[in-house]
Write an enzyme that holds these catalytic residues in place. Structure first.
Site, PDB file in Angstrom:
ATOM      1  N   GLY A  12       0.813  -1.156   0.029  1.00 41.26           N
ATOM      2  CA  GLY A  12      -0.046   0.082   0.055  1.00 41.26           C
ATOM      3  C   GLY A  12       0.772   1.272   0.007  1.00 41.26           C
ATOM      4  N   GLY A  14      -0.312   4.429   0.523  1.00 43.96           N
ATOM      5  CA  GLY A  14      -1.161   5.628   0.939  1.00 43.96           C
ATOM      6  C   GLY A  14      -0.266   6.330   1.822  1.00 43.96           C
ATOM      7  CG  PHE A  15      -1.844  10.006   3.913  1.00 38.79           C
ATOM      8  CD1 PHE A  15      -1.264  11.146   3.384  1.00 38.79           C
ATOM      9  CD2 PHE A  15      -3.341   9.821   3.778  1.00 38.79           C
ATOM     10  CE1 PHE A  15      -1.902  12.020   2.774  1.00 38.79           C
ATOM     11  CE2 PHE A  15      -3.909  10.810   3.087  1.00 38.79           C
ATOM     12  CZ  PHE A  15      -3.288  11.836   2.622  1.00 38.79           C
ATOM     13  N   GLY A  16       0.177   6.094   5.178  1.00 37.94           N
ATOM     14  CA  GLY A  16       1.219   5.338   5.887  1.00 37.94           C
ATOM     15  C   GLY A  16       2.425   4.656   5.292  1.00 37.94           C
ATOM     16  CD  GLU A 172     -13.987  17.686   3.616  1.00 36.28           C
ATOM     17  OE1 GLU A 172     -12.955  18.120   4.436  1.00 36.28           O
ATOM     18  OE2 GLU A 172     -13.507  16.528   3.037  1.00 36.28           O
ATOM     19  CG  ASP A 301      -7.610   4.062   6.398  1.00 37.06           C
ATOM     20  OD1 ASP A 301      -7.320   4.788   7.319  1.00 37.06           O
ATOM     21  OD2 ASP A 301      -8.075   4.582   5.470  1.00 37.06           O
ATOM     22  CB  ALA A 317      -4.149  11.171   6.775  1.00 38.16           C
TER      23      ALA A 317
END
Length: 420
Positions: A12, A14-16, A172, A301, A317
């Site tokens: 993954g 993503g942010f992590g 949003e 997540d 995040a």
């Protein structure tokens, strides 16, 4: 392992996952990042692509570009399918990837809570393709409604837009949709915009559960001023592509349902040897190791971390990036033969959500426990700009936000697919 570099596999980007890889890149280890996409996606701004504020390349960044100066970092473009802990390999649709240590940072996907019709006919908000699909669809609805001169009910159905979920993503999206509609109103000269409506559905009795009651109330008030119809305690039971059916049997006619009501771990984590908790997230111990599986960690997540907290840590995040730091240190301790690992403790830095141009809510700041309006929006903008990848992206996005603030212009109103 003494005569070779340890093999670290991160599933993954993503942010992590990216935060982990950047830390391991400085060490004497081999790093392999596995992801089905060749880009890192800034998911919090997907709603801005779906409502024509930003373009796709402004919230996505090539993974290989992060590590062009790090020869020990390799990218493996594939879909992860599981972990064989006995043979120490990650299973993918393009073969096996061997590892000494693996960190699962695979993120999450949309949770439709088993409602097959809803999943079939509504739009998720977790991928770049989904955001682009929403933008195309919304713009198509206006073009089709503009040509529908016979069936008034169908035209109204086309012009009714529903967002399900009162979390940050739903808030949003609903706020941004109303602003997009204001732009379109100036350009569709013969369309009756009194038939256009935006609805926000939330199953609970309020929105934004992570902020204070005052900010929740303020958010609802701002949405209503923007023209959003806010429906609380509205539980969806079905959706057939033309009408939402609620638990009480009532219906809302619409051709557009954007589902932001829940997420769950990507399915592959169930094939990684550990036990899963709520939302399919894989259970980890206090050191972020997958319980019962050697040399496998999980963060973000897809990880279910509930130690000293009333419920599992949220899928945001800051959790992923903080967990990345501890997971990195713990893996490096194992690499160096240390067995006493560090426990993870999450530091809540507060929550924020934007409601539209110049409007946001921020909870738990150092300056003030509650911020609203333009100051909150500036804080939201600053935090998100810091997290974006690349100087070019920072400059272009900042310029677009400022221009949009003063003019309301949405230059991304481009339909990129063709429908009959």
């Amino acid at each position: 392992m003494a005569d070779k570099q340890p093999r670290i596999v991160i599933v993954g980007a993503g942010f992590g996952g990216i935060a982990l890889a950047k830390q391991f890149a400085r060490e004497d280890v081999q790093v392999t990042i596995i992801d089905r996409h060749n880009f890192h996606l800034f998911q919090p701004l997907l709603y801005q692509v779906s409502t024509a504020i930003l373009s796709e390349d402004e919230i996505a960044y090539p993974i290989r570009t992060f590590f062009r100066d790090n020869a020990n970092v390799e990218f493996f473009m594939a879909k992860a399918q599981g972990v064989d802990a006995e043979r120490h390999v990650v299973l993918t649709d393009h073969g096996e990837v061997p590892y000494d240590y693996v960190i699962l940072a695979a993120g999450a996907t949309t949770n439709f809570f088993g409602m097959e019709n809803v999943e079939k006919h509504s739009f998720g908000m977790k991928t770049l393709a989904e955001a682009t699909h929403i933008r195309n669809h919304v713009l198509h609805m206006f073009e089709r409604a503009n040509k529908e001169l016979v069936d008034a009910e169908e035209r109204k159905r086309m012009l009714t837009f529903v967002v399900v979920g009162g979390g940050a993503t739903g808030i949003e999206e609903a706020g941004a949709l109303t602003e997009l509609i204001q732009v379109l109103q100036k350009e569709f000269h013969h369309l009756d915009f009194s038939q256009v409506s935006v609805h926000l559905l939330e199953a609970m009795d309020t929105v934004l559960p992570m902020v204070s009651p005052n900010l929740q109330k303020h958010t609802i008030e701002v949405l209503k001023k923007k023209g959003v119809h806010v429906h609380l305690q509205a539980q969806v039971a079905d959706y057939d592509g033309k009408a939402i059916t609620f638990k009480d049997g009532t219906q809302l006619q619409t051709r557009t349902v954007i589902w932001a009501a829940g997420i769950k771990a990507v399915p592959f984590v169930a094939n990684c040897g550990g036990q899963t908790g709520r939302g399919g997230r894989i259970i980890v111990d206090e050191q972020l190791r997958v319980e019962g599986v050697k040399d496998v960690f999980a963060i973000g997540d897809c990880a279910y971390f509930q130690h000293g907290t009333p419920r599992a840590l949220p899928t945001v995040a800051p959790v992923a990036t903080q967990e990345a730091k501890v997971a990195f240190r713990n893996v490096m301790k194992l690499v160096h033969g240390q067995q006493e690992l560090e426990a993870f403790h999450y530091k809540d830095l507060g929550s924020m959500a934007t409601i539209g141009r110049g409007e946001a809510v921020v909870n738990k700041t150092k300056i003030n426990p509650e911020l609203t309006g333009f100051i909150a929006w500036c804080a939201w903008m600053f935090v998100h700009l810091l997290r974006l990848a690349g100087a070019h992206t920072n400059v272009t996005v900042a310029m677009k936000w400022c221009w949009n603030l003063f003019s309301g212009t949405r230059l991304g109103r481009i339909i990129t697919n063709i429908q009959d």
